[in-house]
Scaffold this motif. Structure first.
Motif, mmCIF file in Angstrom:
data_model
loop_
_atom_site.group_PDB
_atom_site.id
_atom_site.type_symbol
_atom_site.label_atom_id
_atom_site.label_comp_id
_atom_site.label_asym_id
_atom_site.label_seq_id
_atom_site.Cartn_x
_atom_site.Cartn_y
_atom_site.Cartn_z
ATOM 1 N N PRO A 104 0.598 -1.125 0.310
ATOM 2 C CA PRO A 104 0.058 0.019 0.204
ATOM 3 C C PRO A 104 0.710 1.303 -0.152
ATOM 4 O O PRO A 104 1.913 1.636 0.420
ATOM 5 N N SER A 105 0.085 2.382 -1.157
ATOM 6 C CA SER A 105 1.026 3.707 -0.378
ATOM 7 C C SER A 105 1.104 4.165 1.119
ATOM 8 O O SER A 105 -0.297 3.647 1.528
ATOM 9 N N GLY A 106 2.311 4.621 1.457
ATOM 10 C CA GLY A 106 2.291 4.472 2.974
ATOM 11 C C GLY A 106 3.149 4.035 3.554
ATOM 12 O O GLY A 106 3.324 4.127 4.934
ATOM 13 N N LEU A 107 3.859 3.273 2.972
ATOM 14 C CA LEU A 107 4.257 1.766 4.523
ATOM 15 C C LEU A 107 5.583 1.956 3.484
ATOM 16 O O LEU A 107 5.658 1.844 2.247
ATOM 17 N N SER A 136 2.683 2.080 -4.553
ATOM 18 C CA SER A 136 1.646 1.539 -4.214
ATOM 19 C C SER A 136 1.601 0.141 -5.551
ATOM 20 O O SER A 136 2.604 0.904 -6.485
ATOM 21 N N GLY A 137 1.493 -0.962 -4.577
ATOM 22 C CA GLY A 137 1.495 -2.548 -6.255
ATOM 23 C C GLY A 137 2.449 -3.328 -5.686
ATOM 24 O O GLY A 137 2.723 -3.684 -4.387
ATOM 25 N N VAL A 138 2.676 -4.153 -6.389
ATOM 26 C CA VAL A 138 3.373 -5.228 -6.390
ATOM 27 C C VAL A 138 4.783 -4.965 -6.256
ATOM 28 O O VAL A 138 5.966 -4.224 -6.952
ATOM 29 N N MET A 139 5.390 -6.514 -5.301
ATOM 30 C CA MET A 139 6.604 -6.335 -4.534
ATOM 31 C C MET A 139 6.554 -8.058 -4.967
ATOM 32 O O MET A 139 4.979 -8.871 -4.119
#
Length: 221
Positions: free
Chosen positions: A32-35, A71-74
């Motif tokens: 998520p965005s913000g992490l 955000s997104g795929v890792m």
């Protein structure tokens, strides 16, 4: 006490862990965005994607990072062999990364390439900047997906993996990403309450058997 980032911004990451895929070799998650991807150096910044992943999957091994605001795929490896296999793919740029970004304005044309060398702006780190004398080669392809009022939605493919590469390259061609607290100003900064950059998909060769596999995280904006 509220944890703060080096910039002074409060650190209040969203809760939870979103697993997109898990098998004996790899783990794929939607950050998520913000992490933070990895722990920060200052007290109170221990909560991060890596820590959450390892709490649920103790064998997980870090392979790459996303900016805190992205955000997104890792993907994480679950064996040393898988770690070496996928790290080699990152090094050789043989895997495919696709991002979606919402930017201010409309680019000229329907697609393009940004080829500008980047280097850390040390007095203002973690910011990056273009430097033709000492910067590392950095290449980003983009394609127009839609015009959305004063903004445009782009598909973005970084061919190199420099820090903040997409953010700086899009700013340099006059189209900063909406909500980018580092590189956007004025209306572009105020247009979104988060960085409108998302790692939508990652395509790589699976370390067990070598077949191409692709993992996707829905765009949240």
């Amino acid at each position: 006490m509220i944890a703060r980032l080096p910039s002074g911004q409060p650190y209040a990451p969203p809760a939870g862990l979103s697993v997109l895929h898990a098998d004996a070799q790899i783990l794929v998650v939607d950050k998520p965005s913000g992490l933070l991807s990895v722990p920060g150096k200052d007290p109170g910044l221990e909560d991060c994607l890596e820590a959450r992943v390892r709490a649920a999957f103790p064998d997980a091994l870090l392979l790459h990072r996303l900016d805190m605001d992205t955000s997104g795929v890792m993907v994480f490896a679950r064996t040393r062999l898988a770690q070496r296999h996928i790290a080699w793919q990152f090094e050789k740029r043989s895997l495919e990364k696709r991002y979606v970004a919402r930017v201010w304005g409309r680019p000229a044309g329907d697609r393009g390439r940004v080829d500008l060398p980047l280097i850390c702006d040390w007095p203002n780190r973690p910011l990056q900047m273009v430097c033709h004398a000492r910067g590392k080669p950095s290449v980003t392809d983009w394609a127009l997906l839609a015009v959305e009022g004063a903004a445009s939605r782009l598909a973005v493919s970084p061919l190199t993996g420099r820090s903040h590469q997409i953010r700086v390259h899009l700013r340099e061609i006059g189209h900063p990403i909406l909500g980018d607290r580092f590189y956007a100003t004025g209306d572009a900064l105020a247009a979104a309450d988060r960085l409108q950059l998302h790692a939508e998909s990652l395509t790589l060769r699976h370390p067990e058997g070598g077949a191409w596999v692709s993992y996707t995280a829905p765009v949240p904006f």
